[in-house]
Design an enzyme around this catalytic site. Sequence first.
Site, short mmCIF file in Angstrom:
data_model
loop_
_atom_site.label_atom_id
_atom_site.label_comp_id
_atom_site.label_asym_id
_atom_site.label_seq_id
_atom_site.Cartn_x
_atom_site.Cartn_y
_atom_site.Cartn_z
N GLU A 90 52.41 46.20 22.41
CA GLU A 90 51.09 46.47 21.87
C GLU A 90 51.01 47.66 20.92
O GLU A 90 50.21 47.65 19.99
CB GLU A 90 50.10 46.69 23.04
CG GLU A 90 49.87 45.48 23.90
CD GLU A 90 49.15 44.37 23.15
OE1 GLU A 90 48.14 44.65 22.48
OE2 GLU A 90 49.61 43.21 23.22
N SER A 471 22.84 25.59 81.98
CA SER A 471 23.13 26.34 83.21
C SER A 471 23.93 27.61 82.97
O SER A 471 24.03 28.45 83.86
CB SER A 471 23.89 25.44 84.20
OG SER A 471 23.07 24.35 84.60
#
Length: 810
Positions: A90, A471
């Site tokens: 770059e 239950s």
Amino acid sequence: MRLILRFFGILFSAAAVLFVVGAAVGGYFYWKYSQDLPDHAALSNYEPPVMTRVHAADGSLLAEYARERRLYLPIQAMPKIVVAAFLSAEDKNFYKHGGIDPEGIVRAFLTNAKSGKRQGASTITQQVAKNFLLSSEQTYDRKIKEALLALRIEAAYSKDKILELYLNEIFLGTIVPGRNLHGVAAAALDYFGKSVHELTINEAAYLAALPKGPNNYHPYRKTQAALDRRNEIIRLMAENGYITKEEADSAKKMPLGVNPRVAFPNAANANYFTEEVRREISERYGEKKLYEGGLSVRTTLDPKMQAWARKALVDGLVRYDQAHGWRGPVTKVDLTGRDWGMAAAEVPALGDVAPWRLAVVLGNGGGGVQIGLQPKREASGQVGKDRETGVITPEGMRWAGRANLQAGDMVYVEAMDGGRGQFRLRQKPEVSGAIVAMDPNTGRVHAMVGGFSYDESEFNRATQAMRQPGSSFKPIVYSAALDNGYTPASIIQDTPITIEAGPGQEAWTPSNYDGKSGGPHTLRYGIEHSKNLMTVRLAKDVGMPLIAEYARRFGVYDDMLPVLPMSLGAGETTVMRMVTAYSMLANGGRRIRPTLIDRIQDRIGETIYRHDNRKCIGCDAEKWSGQDEPKLVDDSEQVLDPLTAYQMVSIMEGVVQRGTATILKQIGKPLAGKTGTTNDAKDAWFVGFSPDLAVGIYIGFDKPRSLGDRATGGGLAAPIALEFLKTALKDKPPTPFRVPPGIKLIRINLASGTRAGSGEGAGTILEAFKPGTAPPDSYSAPSSSGGGQAAAPAAVAPDPDRAAQAGGLY
């Protein structure tokens, strides 16, 4: 001579005028474009969006959440080979120029003129200016602003700071769909499955090729272009002196080596868990913090226990489903004149049901049904070229009866143990359910599964499904009774009862599950054998407002309607709430907060949340000087008397030893629990615990309907608990439940509740009593009650105020 002097004078004057005009024009443009330039000082406080990472209790990665997948690395931690690759690709003069590279501009101009190809000349500083402060529009105005900002940035920040911003911000494409990669650290993980510090020369060079256009150098779609660009960067690295020619030549010979990581090995097992964590973080801190805040989340999940829990639940759901027969294939595809692999690949498959595989039926014969397994997809997303075939054996289809499979039918199959190429037919169960496993002492959730498949349904039945506990709610009723004068040996009538309703309403006549009644029994018997009639009588005597208060204390319901049917679990709650309530019984009655998260740290490592708020006295000592050892102080609320809690634990141990959950006896460890079955068997439950692990299971259809005439919590949910606990407790010592100080263990007759005589052996039990509540040493025969019932000699009055009530018959 004079003419020559005049010529140079005119030339100098013209040059001066041009300089002044040029300076004026330049100054004007500088002034014009400087007016609305972004403030580059913002870079000094820049905090880029960083992904949040979620870890299991053992540190393994569970999930990542981000809009931009980024792991921020300071420049000091950035490997030199990575820096070299990006500088070569770059901006090779980065450490020499002042923000704009004249040499690069000239080189780009000459290259463009010579080849006709467009080559940019932006420096890394200019790219930082564009990426952080400007838009990406291709205009001269933007380029001028970019150059001006680059000059200012170079004056304000060090080269290393600028490079750090660039390497952490740059977009590097998407290798896994939906995962946009920003910065070299995240890209190294996704492209190569390794840390940025492990990258080789060729790998670093490939990442450096991507900023020019990730799609132009895609490793699968543009492989040759990617190789060419990578090799060009390797050449530049050698040319710039970062690597030797030999290293460059060797690196160029390497393949791209892209190997997308398997990021979350526990994802398929833990999808429901991680989604619940994601939802909690979002509610606590907001989505911006979740997706951009770089949080590090340590959860309570135990991956092994999660896998065991999921397998136990799935096996239980499949077991029930297969018992109700074959419903047909997933879908059907047309194989006429087609590659069966491509046809099968078009059908979406559940991704979290391994080891199941989707397969297409190719025909019958050869000792079974011939199938072709759905081809796996390559990392590029393309359908793989390999084709696998097998056979569903008659043994593997026995459960399906006369399932008539035809060519083109898509079905799920599972490989049979030891059978090469042999498979068992499977089908997605219609029934669903959930399981939660929790540390009863801390509330840490070790495992949670909210259904058969998260890919099929994201609805979490462990936390979102409101179902009747049946239950399994009874221990809350009995805890309220034991906390208010009753003992485990108190006698209650198991006889029919009718509850008168208000004007214009029908009376309610409850019944036991088997439709029978059995006369007077101990309170213990009522829980062990889940007697509805005894529970309703007990609730009527204790009072539903008090029971509603206990339900609120235990967190089962927030605001329970205080009517008698609620004593049988007619309200709606969740598996998570029930497991939390039972955990409070197991830990001696202390309140706990269920949690899926141990700790959350922000992006700089500061702890912003911790579940464990216990105070540690003496933990801050610099050294040991003979002082007492540090102590953890637990100041959590006591929601139930510890003596009552132990009595309830002891009674629920009886459920496993003699009651409705005897299937769990084979584990051979101290266990307590309670089964639950609702009206018309629409829900089946088991909730229970060992001293250090609580677990709850629910099974039912999402749109409630009967599970069958003979369906019960003991027959459907308890076997799932058995499979899970057998594995989870395998290496745990058989530690008994802790008996709190004050409890007296007295041997009594199990049937009558009276103190056992010296010669009694069978039919007796060591019962837990609070001080002053033990059965007397001898009994006098009481007279008949006013209601004409014979009083039981076992009557032990729950308290003095109830002493005259029919000799303790309830």
